[in-house]
Design a protein around this motif. Structure first.
Motif, short mmCIF file in Angstrom:
data_model
loop_
_atom_site.label_atom_id
_atom_site.label_comp_id
_atom_site.label_asym_id
_atom_site.label_seq_id
_atom_site.Cartn_x
_atom_site.Cartn_y
_atom_site.Cartn_z
N LYS A 1 -5.27 32.77 -4.58
CA LYS A 1 -3.92 32.73 -5.16
C LYS A 1 -3.62 33.98 -5.97
CE LYS A 1 -3.67 27.66 -5.57
NZ LYS A 1 -3.71 26.53 -6.53
N GLU B 1 -10.24 29.26 -3.65
CA GLU B 1 -8.80 28.98 -3.56
C GLU B 1 -8.04 29.62 -4.71
OE1 GLU B 1 -5.78 25.12 -3.95
OE2 GLU B 1 -7.91 24.78 -3.50
N PHE B 2 -8.62 29.54 -5.90
CA PHE B 2 -7.95 30.12 -7.07
C PHE B 2 -7.89 31.64 -6.96
CE2 PHE B 2 -7.67 31.54 -11.51
CZ PHE B 2 -6.60 30.77 -11.95
N TRP C 1 -13.03 25.49 -4.24
CA TRP C 1 -11.95 25.47 -5.22
C TRP C 1 -11.86 26.79 -5.97
CZ3 TRP C 1 -14.14 20.06 -6.11
CH2 TRP C 1 -13.38 19.11 -5.41
N MET D 1 -2.10 27.42 -14.27
CA MET D 1 -2.28 27.37 -12.82
C MET D 1 -3.63 26.75 -12.47
SD MET D 1 -1.70 30.37 -9.94
CE MET D 1 -3.28 31.20 -10.01
N ALA D 2 -4.67 27.09 -13.23
CA ALA D 2 -5.99 26.52 -12.99
C ALA D 2 -5.99 25.01 -13.24
CB ALA D 2 -7.02 27.20 -13.88
N ASP E 1 -3.41 22.96 -13.14
CA ASP E 1 -2.62 22.29 -12.10
C ASP E 1 -3.44 22.14 -10.82
OD1 ASP E 1 -0.42 21.96 -13.67
OD2 ASP E 1 0.80 23.52 -12.73
N GLN E 2 -4.15 23.20 -10.44
CA GLN E 2 -4.98 23.11 -9.24
C GLN E 2 -6.05 22.04 -9.39
OE1 GLN E 2 -6.59 26.77 -7.39
NE2 GLN E 2 -8.53 25.68 -7.16
N ASN F 1 -4.52 18.54 -9.19
CA ASN F 1 -4.15 18.23 -7.81
C ASN F 1 -5.37 17.94 -6.93
OD1 ASN F 1 -1.44 18.56 -8.43
ND2 ASN F 1 -1.41 20.72 -7.84
N ALA F 2 -6.54 18.47 -7.34
CA ALA F 2 -7.77 18.20 -6.59
C ALA F 2 -8.47 16.94 -7.06
CB ALA F 2 -8.72 19.40 -6.72
N ALA G 1 1.77 33.34 -6.23
CA ALA G 1 1.41 32.01 -6.72
C ALA G 1 1.48 31.91 -8.23
CB ALA G 1 0.00 31.65 -6.24
#
Length: 423
Positions: A308, A304-305, A301, A177-178, A180-181, A184-185, A407
């Motif tokens: 989630k 944001e994590f 960021w 998940m980290a 992917d984030q 995407n950033a 998430a």
């Protein structure tokens, strides 16, 4: 290292920065004296070399006694030049060693003081309230078949552990998940070496005040990294970057190793403070001018994590005396750990300005073709052991099961609840 020009032109600013960290300014005076001695040694060497060159031009035209005298002087001068060169080298090393001891100058905004003098900038969410007696992550990990501390100690010693079953699944889910984030950033994903040469450790500031916390491989002159910040900072060492390509953003996965030398007796229960953990680290190269805004982006960021993961957390502005050698300013995100009844650090984001790049000789060429400094920043997106603690303790239910944040569910095959495998 700090800009030598700042030391020469405004030493009082450096003294004030030392005081803000609670450090002596003795090294400032020592560095200034070493700089003066270095300049004098350079002047002496250049003077001797200039005389040597002049003699070299005169000897072919000289005759008789004059030539003999010039040749004799040449022999003496050669020894003087050699001695002056050695003195210059020694003076330069003394000056550089003193300069390397001086930490980055803490930001004006950083609170003065030590570990307990942080300033809370923001609190997100509220600590969970349970209508049952909550368990800590050690008990929950045992019930879920997720954490095996006994066999970790048997195999590797204290502060080691096994993640088993759903515990291992949780780690992979958090990492994915980290990553992917980060992707995407706009971050470039990387897997980096966990062993580095001394220059990488020294260049990032981990062989100074933090040397006691570092594992060294005897006989190989290699170090185990405590964070992938180290190989990422050295990735562009001895390079001149194109300003048009900045910012360069990297997100790296690596295992991390720390002696925890100063933590005897602290956090001995569970997996909060351990000798090994895995981590996803964000690292950025940018201009010094843009680094302050980038620092805020790294923090965003990280938040944001944590959002989630549906955790309650706060953001603190770390006091100057608690900054690492390289950091100009640092923000920590601390999550609520129910069993401890307090907030504990999960992530941090540091602006190192041009401190590390001066030590590692990383520069940039600007739009005018001139060479200019580069800033580096680092931020933890996910160090897997502590988020696992916060997840288990925050989302636990009375029967020992743990609700999975929405998430994170796609990364666990759609699993909504982690169920106990033992009472």
């Amino acid at each position: 290292m700090i800009d030598p020009k700042v030391l020469r032109d405004d030493p009082d600013r450096v003294r004030a920065a030392q005081a803000k960290r609670g450090l002596s300014d003795e090294v400032v005076d020592r560095a200034l004296a070493a700089d003066t001695a270095r300049r004098e040694a350079i002047a002496t060497f250049e003077s001797k070399r200039g005389e040597q060159k002049q003699l070299g031009k005169q000897i072919p035209q000289a005759q008789g006694d004059e030539k003999a005298a010039l040749l004799a002087r040449t022999k003496d001068l050669a020894a003087e030049v050699k001695a002056a060169e050695a003195a210059q080298t020694e003076a330069d090393e003394t000056w550089r060693a003193a300069l390397m001891e001086i930490p980055n100058l803490a930001a004006d905004e950083s609170p003065a003081g030590g570990e307990d003098d942080y300033v809370v900038l923001e609190t997100v969410g509220t600590p969970p309230v349970f209508d049952f007696e909550p368990r800590d992550h050690v008990e929950l990990g045992r019930m879920l078949g997720a954490i095996d501390l006994e066999r970790g100690a048997k195999v590797s010693g204290s502060r080691f552990y096994f993640l088993t079953g759903v515990g291992a699944q949780l780690e992979f889910a958090l990492i994915n998940m980290a990553m992917d984030q980060a992707r995407n950033a706009g971050f470039t994903q990387m897997v980096v070496p966990s062993l580095v040469k001394p220059r990488a450790m020294e260049g990032t500031g981990f062989l100074g005040q933090a040397a006691d916390d570092v594992y060294r491989i005897e006989g190989q002159d290699l170090y185990l990294v405590g964070t992938s910040e180290v190989p990422l900072a050295a990735y562009h060492s001895d390079e001149i970057l194109d300003s048009a390509q900045l910012p360069l953003r990297y997100a790296a996965f690596s295992p991390c190793f720390r002696k925890e030398a100063g933590s005897h007796g602290k956090d001995t229960r569970g997996i909060f403070r351990v000798h090994w953990f895995d981590k996803v680290e964000m690292f950025v190269y940018t201009t010094v001018e843009e680094s302050y805004a980038e620092h805020q982006r790294l923090l965003a960021w990280e938040k944001e994590f944590l959002d989630k993961l549906e955790l309650c957390y706060r953001v603190i502005d770390v006091a100057a005396g608690d900054l690492g050698l390289s950091a100009q300013r640092k923000f920590d995100c601390e999550a609520w750990i129910a069993s401890q009844g307090r907030y504990r650090e999960l992530t941090s984001a540091s602006n190192c300005t041009d401190f590390q790049t001066r030590r590692l000789d990383t520069r940039r060429r600007d739009e005018n073709g001139d060479i200019a400094p580069v800033a580096t920043l680092n931020g933890t997106l996910c160090s897997t052991n502590r988020p696992i603690i916060a997840l288990l303790e925050t989302h636990q239910q009375e029967d020992g099961s743990v609700r999975v944040p929405e998430a994170l569910r796609p990364y666990l095959g759609g699993l909504e609840v982690l169920k106990p495998v033992t009472a």
